[in-house]
Design an enzyme around this catalytic site. Sequence first.
Site, PDB file in Angstrom:
ATOM      1  N   GLY A  34       0.814  -1.211   0.000  1.00 55.01           N
ATOM      2  CA  GLY A  34       0.000   0.000   0.000  1.00 55.01           C
ATOM      3  C   GLY A  34       0.850   1.264   0.000  1.00 55.01           C
TER       4      GLY A  34
ATOM      5  N   GLU B 278       1.556   1.771  -3.546  1.00 53.61           N
ATOM      6  CA  GLU B 278       0.273   2.150  -4.166  1.00 53.61           C
ATOM      7  C   GLU B 278      -0.047   3.619  -3.879  1.00 53.61           C
ATOM      8  OE1 GLU B 278      -1.640  -1.310  -2.339  1.00 53.61           O
ATOM      9  OE2 GLU B 278      -2.444  -1.781  -4.313  1.00 53.61           O
TER      10      GLU B 278
ATOM     11  N   GLU C 234       2.753  -8.117  -1.611  1.00 51.51           N
ATOM     12  CA  GLU C 234       1.493  -8.727  -1.154  1.00 51.51           C
ATOM     13  C   GLU C 234       1.461 -10.235  -1.407  1.00 51.51           C
ATOM     14  OE1 GLU C 234       1.758  -5.849  -2.666  1.00 51.51           O
ATOM     15  OE2 GLU C 234       0.298  -4.396  -1.904  1.00 51.51           O
TER      16      GLU C 234
HETATM   17  C1  3H9 Z   1      -0.626  -4.274   1.632  1.00 49.49           C
HETATM   18  O1  3H9 Z   1      -0.029  -3.238   1.659  1.00 49.49           O
HETATM   19  C2  3H9 Z   1      -1.930  -4.440   0.919  1.00 49.49           C
HETATM   20  C3  3H9 Z   1      -2.224  -3.282   0.047  1.00 49.49           C
HETATM   21  O2  3H9 Z   1      -2.310  -3.689  -1.275  1.00 49.49           O
HETATM   22  C4  3H9 Z   1      -3.435  -2.514   0.485  1.00 49.49           C
HETATM   23  C5  3H9 Z   1      -4.735  -3.232   0.380  1.00 49.49           C
HETATM   24  C6  3H9 Z   1      -5.945  -2.454   0.722  1.00 49.49           C
HETATM   25  N1  3H9 Z   1       1.822  -3.967   9.069  1.00 49.49           N
HETATM   26  O3  3H9 Z   1      10.180  -6.452   9.740  1.00 49.49           O
HETATM   27  P1  3H9 Z   1      10.581  -5.634  10.896  1.00 49.49           P
HETATM   28  C7  3H9 Z   1       5.920  -4.619  12.061  1.00 49.49           C
HETATM   29  S1  3H9 Z   1      -0.059  -5.636   2.441  1.00 49.49           S
HETATM   30  C8  3H9 Z   1       1.892  -4.172  10.402  1.00 49.49           C
HETATM   31  O4  3H9 Z   1      11.171  -6.333  12.074  1.00 49.49           O
HETATM   32  P2  3H9 Z   1      12.676  -4.407   9.367  1.00 49.49           P
HETATM   33  C9  3H9 Z   1       6.596  -5.941  12.293  1.00 49.49           C
HETATM   34  O5  3H9 Z   1       5.669  -6.959  12.599  1.00 49.49           O
HETATM   35  C10 3H9 Z   1       1.441  -5.085   3.196  1.00 49.49           C
HETATM   36  N2  3H9 Z   1       3.057  -4.346  11.050  1.00 49.49           N
HETATM   37  O6  3H9 Z   1      11.541  -4.412  10.472  1.00 49.49           O
HETATM   38  C11 3H9 Z   1       7.528  -5.603  13.446  1.00 49.49           C
HETATM   39  O7  3H9 Z   1       6.752  -5.613  14.624  1.00 49.49           O
HETATM   40  P3  3H9 Z   1       7.389  -6.133  15.994  1.00 49.49           P
HETATM   41  C12 3H9 Z   1       2.540  -5.022   2.231  1.00 49.49           C
HETATM   42  C13 3H9 Z   1       4.170  -4.317  10.323  1.00 49.49           C
HETATM   43  O8  3H9 Z   1      13.320  -3.088   9.464  1.00 49.49           O
HETATM   44  C14 3H9 Z   1       7.911  -4.151  13.177  1.00 49.49           C
HETATM   45  O9  3H9 Z   1       6.919  -3.634  12.297  1.00 49.49           O
HETATM   46  N3  3H9 Z   1       3.768  -4.710   2.897  1.00 49.49           N
HETATM   47  C15 3H9 Z   1       4.161  -4.106   8.951  1.00 49.49           C
HETATM   48  O10 3H9 Z   1      13.500  -5.641   9.462  1.00 49.49           O
HETATM   49  C16 3H9 Z   1       9.268  -4.007  12.504  1.00 49.49           C
HETATM   50  O11 3H9 Z   1       9.279  -4.814  11.343  1.00 49.49           O
HETATM   51  C17 3H9 Z   1       4.600  -5.652   3.352  1.00 49.49           C
HETATM   52  O12 3H9 Z   1       4.371  -6.817   3.194  1.00 49.49           O
HETATM   53  C18 3H9 Z   1       2.917  -3.915   8.310  1.00 49.49           C
HETATM   54  N4  3H9 Z   1       2.817  -3.686   6.978  1.00 49.49           N
HETATM   55  O13 3H9 Z   1      11.910  -4.501   7.980  1.00 49.49           O
HETATM   56  C19 3H9 Z   1       5.839  -5.160   4.070  1.00 49.49           C
HETATM   57  N5  3H9 Z   1       5.439  -4.139   8.477  1.00 49.49           N
HETATM   58  O14 3H9 Z   1       8.539  -5.227  16.269  1.00 49.49           O
HETATM   59  C20 3H9 Z   1       6.018  -5.878   5.373  1.00 49.49           C
HETATM   60  C21 3H9 Z   1       6.218  -4.350   9.564  1.00 49.49           C
HETATM   61  O15 3H9 Z   1       6.249  -6.063  16.954  1.00 49.49           O
HETATM   62  N6  3H9 Z   1       7.130  -5.387   6.128  1.00 49.49           N
HETATM   63  N7  3H9 Z   1       5.450  -4.457  10.672  1.00 49.49           N
HETATM   64  O16 3H9 Z   1       7.833  -7.555  15.714  1.00 49.49           O
HETATM   65  C22 3H9 Z   1       8.411  -5.666   5.838  1.00 49.49           C
HETATM   66  O17 3H9 Z   1       8.715  -6.289   4.838  1.00 49.49           O
HETATM   67  C23 3H9 Z   1       9.457  -5.193   6.797  1.00 49.49           C
HETATM   68  O18 3H9 Z   1       8.833  -4.928   8.024  1.00 49.49           O
HETATM   69  C24 3H9 Z   1      10.235  -3.926   6.361  1.00 49.49           C
HETATM   70  C25 3H9 Z   1      11.121  -3.449   7.543  1.00 49.49           C
HETATM   71  C26 3H9 Z   1      11.098  -4.266   5.159  1.00 49.49           C
HETATM   72  C27 3H9 Z   1       9.295  -2.808   6.013  1.00 49.49           C
END
Ligand code: 3H9
Length: 711
Positions: free
Chosen positions: A109, A112, A132
């Site tokens: 998102g 997006e 996603e």
């Molecule tokens: C989407 O966007 C759908 C759209 O099409 C819209 C539809 C309507 N949400 O990974 P880290 C938390 S789907 C909630 O250790 P890093 C994570 O759980 C989404 N929480 O850090 C952790 O919590 P905790 C598409 C999230 O620096 C903390 O943040 N996006 C989210 O190693 C730190 O994260 C993705 O799939 C989130 N979106 O890596 C990206 N992201 O400390 C998913 C993270 O309590 N995220 N958290 O354990 C990532 O790939 C990595 O977190 C990122 C940072 C690379 C961003």
Amino acid sequence: MSDQELVAYSTHDDIAVLTVNNPPVNALSPGVPEGIRDGVSKAAADDAIRAVVLIGGGRTFIAGADIKEFGKITSGQKKPDIGFNEILNEVECCAKPVVCAIHGTALGGGLETAMACHYRVAVPDAMVGQPEVKLGIIPGAGGTQRLPRLCGVAKAAEICASGRMVSAKEALDSGIVDKLIEGDLLEGAIAFAREQAATGEPPRRTRDIADRFGNEAEYKMFLQGVRQECAKRVRGMQAPLRNVDAVELAPQLPFMEGLEAEAKIFQECLFSDESKAMIHVFFGQRAVSKVPGIGKETPRLDIKQAAIIGAGTMGGGIAMNYANAGIPVMLKETDQERLDKGVAVIRKNYESSVKKGKLTEEKLEKRMALITPTTTYDGFENADIIVEAVFENMALKKEVFGEIDAIAKPQAILASNTSTLDIDEIAGATKRPESVIGHHFFSPANIMPLIEIVRGKATSDTVIATSMDLAKGLRKTGVLVGNGFGFVGNRMFEQYQRQAQFLLEEGATIEQVDKVLYDWGMAMGPLAVCDLAGIDVGIRVHQENLDHIPEGYRTALVGQKLFDMGRYGQKTGAGWYQYEGRKAIPDPEINALIVKMATEAGIEQREISNQEILERCLYSMVNEGAKLLAEGIALRSVDIDIIYIMGYGFPAFRGGPMKAADLVGLKEVYDRICHYNDQYGQWWKPAPLLKQLAESDATFTQYDYQQAKQA
Ligand code: 3H9
């Protein structure tokens, strides 16, 4: 925190700046999209403002939708929210240029949102992507419709189907980003926004770009290739294909209809078991690093020098991990010849990475220089960690631990790479059991991303905390497990292997058993895995641990026979299969041998259904997993799932064995286990915890949650 604070509004002369403040990753939690909309509306209504810049506060731009919200929607706690698309459409329709300034990552998102803005600038080390698919879904806020309008259908399909991160340079070259900003991002973005406003032209809306889709015949052929590659790489998984389907619609449909079609596919994916499983894995990968009772305040040791004992396949692979992380490592073998052989294998592995373009010659030499081969313990007194990786034999391991206890410095961590043996007994060979821990790497240790970190009864919190951090430093996932035969992974794997081999004795063929599990998504079938790991290894572990097999229980017949025949698997060119290089060729002789041995042992042969194969292999593991949970050897069911996905080729889109059972329904799983218990008894005694959860209509995930609440 108010919405306004989640997205702060400020002005820089004639430019409005919207800063998203939702740490740690600026996810689009409730209030963030609304804050962006309100900021854009405010800027649009202010005659003094000529353009808008949207930027992320803190370490990153927006990392996507708040994934925690998805679970609330699929469990019925919250209604699906379609408002985000409307907000992005409002942003795109703003009459003043909206420039998005990207640092860190713009994912899902987040990208997006960026694509709904009129222009995008980024710092050179920023990354963008639509990950996603890794959550079993497709982009649901215009990603599949706007991305192909920027970078073409072929590239957009590949990006969405793989979920990979795209560098800022690649994003610039492919049209996703308009400019890279070398200096201060905000200043650069403001200057860029001013330039756009000065043109006097209406802002460029992504939805209106129609000249970048690419040649239809060419992208159709490309998409066919992507579909074939997805079907091969992630067998049985739907999301990659659904991503390609959605992207392909972009040039076919008017934009708003494309958005509707995307929303429909998004909803279908979101409610799928695949998505529930993958979201479980996303949070599970992060949860396993959190150990109850061990926090930031627990002291850690500094690991600046490592030492490994044993330069065989495991020892060499472990040494490579340390060298890859820049930690100097001594590598000891008993004699020069074995040492030279071990070091040559390490060099060959690095050379193969160089050939594949994954490593430079210079880095190869740097890494080799970090490894000091030796046949003595000289220098081991300086090691902060000593890892034993000798043969899986208790007497030998105790001897080695006695030796290192005498020379290691007082604070050093003494780790054993044992895959099954009792850590407390090993620790008993030292005068410092608090420093002893298991670091169970998986073969090939330089590649497999998992370490089971085995806590002995005396292991100190400092040694555990340091080990968990070290796993991260070695770019591995460390999962803490308790001590007990086979720990978590191998104890369950033994049940899996046992059922696979019993099924052969009862009438299934080697190829049938392997195909059922492979088609279900496992990286390899159980018999092919056995051949890869080495039948000799399995048999020796079995012989070393006969005491955990209850008196009179049925044991598999044929594995021992293959071992006696010298058919150890791939390494001897024959095992359950014959091998041409790595290619497995079915061996009718072995299927005939199985029938003969089973008949002689009085085992009746029958037709076995694929469903029975799947159930017996999978549910035998789940039942054992429930016992491990009740015994506290596994901390949480999600730990078991992550161990299986990272260490045993279990398909992530099934969520791991325990989540897969949750998705089938524990009542159904329990009933089938009772059925096999009625039929076979012995290994099928239902785990009391499974019975309890099934009878209360609960899941393993709920059990994890309850346990965490009580802790
Ligand atoms: C989407 O966007 C759908 C759209 O099409 C819209 C539809 C309507 N949400 O990974 P880290 C938390 S789907 C909630 O250790 P890093 C994570 O759980 C989404 N929480 O850090 C952790 O919590 P905790 C598409 C999230 O620096 C903390 O943040 N996006 C989210 O190693 C730190 O994260 C993705 O799939 C989130 N979106 O890596 C990206 N992201 O400390 C998913 C993270 O309590 N995220 N958290 O354990 C990532 O790939 C990595 O977190 C990122 C940072 C690379 C961003």
